[in-house]
Design a protein around this motif. Structure first.
Motif: not given
Length: 134
Positions: A20, A24-25, A27, A52, A56, A60-62, A67
């Protein structure tokens, strides 16, 4: 202040276990937006397309509604060059899912509307037509 020539290298550095990058991390999107604003426009889509270990991207993480807020995702998409937005939105993870697939799965309608509205009209049907291939 970090010289512009070194910013992409720092933001692109990936941790070894998950591969990552720092985006990516995060929040919430305010720090992501701040980092992207420091990068030249030509490097922004590269950073947002970096997968990652599961494929992703930061986008993707959003997708989880808790978040982000709508104005943040609009700002994020506006920071990406219009010609490269499709490239970022269409990245599929190892299960073949894009950020939009996850947004649909999580019933995040506002996210879907915002992302699609920020794509050129000619590319909307292409990204909607991407097949989830699990």
């Amino acid at each position: 202040m970090v010289p512009e020539s070194q910013r992409l290298q720092i933001v692109s550095k990936q941790c070894k276990s998950m591969r990552c990058n720092p985006l990516h991390w995060v929040s919430n999107l305010e720090p992501v937006i701040a980092v992207l604003e420091m990068l030249p426009a030509s490097d922004r889509s590269h950073v947002m397309s970096m997968p990652d270990k599961y494929g992703c991207t930061p986008l993707h993480w959003t997708t989880h509604p808790a978040r982000i807020n709508d104005s943040s995702i609009e700002t994020l998409m506006d920071l990406l060059p219009e010609s490269e937005r499709f490239q970022v939105v269409s990245v599929q993870d190892e299960w073949g899912m894009t950020a939009l697939h996850y947004a649909v799965k999580l019933h995040n309608r506002n996210y879907i509307k915002i992302i699609l509205s920020k794509l050129p009209e000619s590319q909307r049907s292409k990204v909607v037509g991407l097949q989830y291939n699990r």
